[in-house]
Motif scaffolding. Sequence first.
Motif, PDB file in Angstrom:
ATOM      1  N   LYS A 102      40.827  44.486  29.089  1.00 17.08           N
ATOM      2  CA  LYS A 102      39.492  44.604  29.686  1.00 17.08           C
ATOM      3  C   LYS A 102      39.378  43.899  31.036  1.00 17.08           C
ATOM      4  O   LYS A 102      38.396  44.071  31.748  1.00 17.08           O
ATOM      5  CB  LYS A 102      38.427  44.019  28.746  1.00 17.08           C
ATOM      6  CG  LYS A 102      38.381  44.664  27.384  1.00 17.08           C
ATOM      7  CD  LYS A 102      37.840  46.047  27.453  1.00 17.08           C
ATOM      8  CE  LYS A 102      37.696  46.633  26.061  1.00 17.08           C
ATOM      9  NZ  LYS A 102      37.454  48.050  26.075  1.00 17.08           N
ATOM     10  N   LEU A 103      40.366  43.074  31.398  1.00 18.93           N
ATOM     11  CA  LEU A 103      40.316  42.322  32.650  1.00 18.93           C
ATOM     12  C   LEU A 103      40.904  43.152  33.782  1.00 18.93           C
ATOM     13  O   LEU A 103      41.665  44.094  33.553  1.00 18.93           O
ATOM     14  CB  LEU A 103      41.059  40.998  32.483  1.00 18.93           C
ATOM     15  CG  LEU A 103      40.397  40.035  31.491  1.00 18.93           C
ATOM     16  CD1 LEU A 103      41.293  38.831  31.232  1.00 18.93           C
ATOM     17  CD2 LEU A 103      39.028  39.587  31.976  1.00 18.93           C
ATOM     18  N   PRO A 104      40.558  42.818  35.046  1.00 18.58           N
ATOM     19  CA  PRO A 104      41.043  43.607  36.187  1.00 18.58           C
ATOM     20  C   PRO A 104      42.566  43.704  36.217  1.00 18.58           C
ATOM     21  O   PRO A 104      43.266  42.706  36.067  1.00 18.58           O
ATOM     22  CB  PRO A 104      40.532  42.817  37.398  1.00 18.58           C
ATOM     23  CG  PRO A 104      39.384  42.011  36.897  1.00 18.58           C
ATOM     24  CD  PRO A 104      39.694  41.710  35.451  1.00 18.58           C
ATOM     25  N   LYS A 105      43.052  44.907  36.392  1.00 18.00           N
ATOM     26  CA  LYS A 105      44.498  45.152  36.382  1.00 18.00           C
ATOM     27  C   LYS A 105      45.168  44.679  37.674  1.00 18.00           C
ATOM     28  O   LYS A 105      46.351  44.421  37.695  1.00 18.00           O
ATOM     29  CB  LYS A 105      44.789  46.648  36.201  1.00 18.00           C
ATOM     30  CG  LYS A 105      44.101  47.273  35.002  1.00 18.00           C
ATOM     31  CD  LYS A 105      44.751  46.850  33.704  1.00 18.00           C
ATOM     32  CE  LYS A 105      44.157  47.587  32.540  1.00 18.00           C
ATOM     33  NZ  LYS A 105      43.245  46.847  31.729  1.00 18.00           N
ATOM     34  N   ASP A 106      44.412  44.600  38.763  1.00 16.70           N
ATOM     35  CA  ASP A 106      44.993  44.246  40.059  1.00 16.70           C
ATOM     36  C   ASP A 106      44.860  42.760  40.380  1.00 16.70           C
ATOM     37  O   ASP A 106      44.976  42.352  41.517  1.00 16.70           O
ATOM     38  CB  ASP A 106      44.343  45.080  41.160  1.00 16.70           C
ATOM     39  CG  ASP A 106      42.833  44.889  41.224  1.00 16.70           C
ATOM     40  OD1 ASP A 106      42.260  44.311  40.281  1.00 16.70           O
ATOM     41  OD2 ASP A 106      42.229  45.330  42.216  1.00 16.70           O
ATOM     42  N   SER A 107      44.631  41.938  39.387  1.00 20.27           N
ATOM     43  CA  SER A 107      44.474  40.498  39.584  1.00 20.27           C
ATOM     44  C   SER A 107      45.675  39.752  39.018  1.00 20.27           C
ATOM     45  O   SER A 107      46.390  40.251  38.159  1.00 20.27           O
ATOM     46  CB  SER A 107      43.210  40.002  38.883  1.00 20.27           C
ATOM     47  OG  SER A 107      42.080  40.588  39.456  1.00 20.27           O
ATOM     48  N   GLY A 164      43.281  27.045  29.534  1.00 17.35           N
ATOM     49  CA  GLY A 164      42.534  27.468  30.708  1.00 17.35           C
ATOM     50  C   GLY A 164      43.118  28.758  31.232  1.00 17.35           C
ATOM     51  O   GLY A 164      44.271  29.096  30.964  1.00 17.35           O
ATOM     52  N   VAL A 165      42.304  29.471  31.976  1.00 21.61           N
ATOM     53  CA  VAL A 165      42.776  30.694  32.624  1.00 21.61           C
ATOM     54  C   VAL A 165      42.188  30.713  34.026  1.00 21.61           C
ATOM     55  O   VAL A 165      41.059  30.290  34.250  1.00 21.61           O
ATOM     56  CB  VAL A 165      42.403  31.969  31.822  1.00 21.61           C
ATOM     57  CG1 VAL A 165      40.918  32.185  31.747  1.00 21.61           C
ATOM     58  CG2 VAL A 165      43.098  33.193  32.386  1.00 21.61           C
ATOM     59  N   ASN A 166      42.997  31.160  34.943  1.00 21.58           N
ATOM     60  CA  ASN A 166      42.635  31.175  36.350  1.00 21.58           C
ATOM     61  C   ASN A 166      42.945  32.575  36.866  1.00 21.58           C
ATOM     62  O   ASN A 166      43.971  33.148  36.517  1.00 21.58           O
ATOM     63  CB  ASN A 166      43.469  30.091  37.033  1.00 21.58           C
ATOM     64  CG  ASN A 166      43.353  30.079  38.516  1.00 21.58           C
ATOM     65  OD1 ASN A 166      43.527  31.090  39.163  1.00 21.58           O
ATOM     66  ND2 ASN A 166      43.109  28.919  39.059  1.00 21.58           N
ATOM     67  N   ILE A 167      42.056  33.113  37.680  1.00 15.21           N
ATOM     68  CA  ILE A 167      42.279  34.439  38.235  1.00 15.21           C
ATOM     69  C   ILE A 167      42.499  34.334  39.741  1.00 15.21           C
ATOM     70  O   ILE A 167      41.760  33.640  40.426  1.00 15.21           O
ATOM     71  CB  ILE A 167      41.113  35.395  37.883  1.00 15.21           C
ATOM     72  CG1 ILE A 167      41.451  36.832  38.264  1.00 15.21           C
ATOM     73  CG2 ILE A 167      39.812  34.950  38.487  1.00 15.21           C
ATOM     74  CD1 ILE A 167      40.531  37.873  37.683  1.00 15.21           C
TER      75      ILE A 167
END
Length: 126
Positions: free
Chosen positions: A73-78, A91-94
């Motif tokens: 569900k998260l952006p594929k291009d990140s 933690g998660v960082n984009i």
Amino acid sequence: MPITTSLEVSKRLKESGYPQESVFYWVVNSVIPSDTQIKLKKDCGSWKHSKKIQDSGAIKYYSAPTASELLEKLPKDSHLALFRTISGGWGVNIDNTEQTALYGGTPQDALAELYIHLIKEKIITN
């Protein structure tokens, strides 16, 4: 370690509009709160009839996605970075930006917090 989001995070996901289609669901009985449990979708009574499980009376269902389901569900291009914190959480960082580092007790809760943040900021839509 659990493989799905916690009940509290699952409730927040539902409030944010996260699709209620998952392999696992939290099943909450508001009459008997101690009866709260996690179940496979096929054990919720709607496996053959519908992809979306509906609340009914005192029984509430909350999709409990796995990390794999959330990643879809998260952006594929990140670029995502999932990391352990000093306190033992996750933690998660984009895209390597400090302001989008979000945290949770498990990897899937951290990913869910990122999803909720991205929805709130209108970076992604449901």
